[in-house]
Motif scaffolding. Structure first.
Motif, short mmCIF file in Angstrom:
data_model
loop_
_atom_site.label_atom_id
_atom_site.label_comp_id
_atom_site.label_asym_id
_atom_site.label_seq_id
_atom_site.Cartn_x
_atom_site.Cartn_y
_atom_site.Cartn_z
N GLN A 1 18.27 13.73 -66.00
CA GLN A 1 18.84 13.61 -64.66
C GLN A 1 18.15 12.48 -63.89
O GLN A 1 18.78 11.79 -63.08
N PHE A 2 16.87 12.29 -64.13
CA PHE A 2 16.12 11.17 -63.55
C PHE A 2 16.78 9.84 -63.95
O PHE A 2 17.03 8.97 -63.10
N TYR A 3 17.07 9.68 -65.25
CA TYR A 3 17.68 8.44 -65.73
C TYR A 3 19.11 8.27 -65.20
O TYR A 3 19.53 7.15 -64.89
N MET A 4 19.85 9.36 -65.10
CA MET A 4 21.21 9.25 -64.59
C MET A 4 21.19 8.86 -63.11
O MET A 4 22.08 8.13 -62.65
N GLY A 5 20.20 9.32 -62.38
CA GLY A 5 20.07 8.91 -60.98
C GLY A 5 19.76 7.43 -60.86
O GLY A 5 20.33 6.72 -60.01
N ALA A 6 18.87 6.95 -61.73
CA ALA A 6 18.54 5.52 -61.72
C ALA A 6 19.76 4.69 -62.12
O ALA A 6 20.03 3.63 -61.55
N PHE A 7 20.51 5.19 -63.11
CA PHE A 7 21.73 4.49 -63.55
C PHE A 7 22.75 4.43 -62.41
O PHE A 7 23.33 3.36 -62.13
N ALA A 8 22.99 5.55 -61.75
CA ALA A 8 24.00 5.59 -60.69
C ALA A 8 23.60 4.70 -59.51
O ALA A 8 24.45 4.04 -58.90
#
Length: 355
Positions: A92-99
């Motif tokens: 979820q950390f990476y998906m937040g950075a991606f978004a």
């Protein structure tokens, strides 16, 4: 004969004393390990302190580690309170950075006052949706959220790797041929406050907000009841499925917000190694904090001190930075072990009588 029985109800003061004794025991044992390795434990701890608080720059490094770790811990607290074992904070950390990066790519010329909130909103939504996947599977088919969230971590990280190595529109044209996602411009970077990026203020505000939500609101009460028993929650008239979805989306959104802050304030880009395992460390800090947001802040800061101190030992004493990890592990072992004595006790039974 020795058997294990439930502990008689301990007062809050007694629980604090048990846990404090565990920490002191951990420090003592870590000193023995350092002596065994031929190191002066007082010098090592002195260097850890100096490496974290000796200069303002070193203190900033502690804060830079504590901010995402605290927010990740808050996200885990919400899910764990409900006994939804969200082990997917890393993903979820990476998906937040991606978004957040996606928001920047869509609106690269937007003013910071609009772009930064938009990046945060994109991160919250992406993290919430990503966390909703295991929640929906659990509600529909009773799947194990532990396994699903754990596997989704690798999906998120590999997705970022794909963007870095293969997706040309996101590649930095000035990267010199090396795979790298384009850097953020100044309007996508969080500003500083008192010489440290404003993420520290966001983390403090989130700690207060989550303490209020979990301790003082109807939603927090419903989450706690579901954590105790699904049947009790249904009997009390709680919409279990709805509450699970809201809590999990909130959990994933908070973890994703940590990724947005890390990408914006520290990395100034999106990379596939930006977390350094903080999502997994957050599971430990959440558990040690007893799911209390305020204690999670303190535990996260202590862990950040050990991480930064371990890195400083490598340069100041030539000690591998894994020494900080060893000290962390000893503390975790003793603190988790202390929970046994908070809940249980040893009873010695003699023949014909018990004492």
């Amino acid at each position: 004969m020795i058997r294990i029985a439930m502990q008689k109800s301990l007062t809050q003061r007694q629980k604090v004393l048990v846990r404090a004794a565990a920490v002191l025991s951990a420090v003592f044992c870590s000193m023995l390990v350092l002596l065994f390795m031929g190191l002066n434990p007082f010098k090592v701890y002195g260097n850890i302190f100096s490496g974290c608080f000796g200069t303002f720059y070193r203190f900033k490094q502690v804060v830079y580690k504590a901010v995402p770790l605290t927010i990740l811990s808050l996200g885990c607290c919400v899910a764990f309170k409900m006994k939804f074992w969200n082990i997917g904070a890393e993903g979820q950390f990476y998906m937040g950075a991606f978004a957040a990066t996606w928001a920047f790519m869509l609106f690269p010329a937007a003013p910071a006052a609009l772009l930064l909130p938009l990046m945060a909103i994109f991160a919250l939504v992406a993290g919430g949706i990503f966390a909703l996947i295991p929640a929906a599977l659990k509600i529909k088919w009773g799947t194990s959220e532990t396994l699903v969230t754990l596997m989704l971590n690798y999906v998120a990280q590999k997705w970022v790797s794909y963007l870095k190595y293969s997706y040309l529109p996101w590649r930095d044209p000035h990267g010199g041929g090396s795979p790298k996602i384009v850097n953020f411009s100044d309007n996508a970077i969080l500003p500083n406050l008192f010489g440290i990026h404003i993420g520290w203020l966001i983390a403090l505000l989130l700690v207060l907000a989550m303490y209020f939500v979990l301790k003082k609101t109807k939603f927090g009460y419903e989450v706690s009841v579901i954590g105790e028993s699904f049947d009790t929650a249904r009997y009390a008239g709680i919409n279990v499925s709805r509450t699970i979805i809201i809590a999990v989306v909130l959990s994933g959104g908070l973890c994703a917000l940590a990724g947005m802050i890390q990408a914006s304030a520290i990395e100034h880009s999106l990379t596939d190694n930006m977390s350094n395992g903080m999502g997994f460390t957050a599971v430990i800090t959440t558990w040690l904090s007893q799911l209390d947001p305020v204690i999670a802040l303190a535990v996260s800061f202590v862990f950040s001190v050990l991480l930064q101190g371990g890195s400083y030992l490598q340069t100041s004493m030539g000690v591998p930075d894994s020494m900080g990890t060893i000290i962390q592990t000893i503390i975790i072992f003793f603190v988790l072990g202390s929970e046994f004595f908070v809940r249980y006790r040893f009873v010695i039974e003699k023949k014909g009588a018990a004492s």
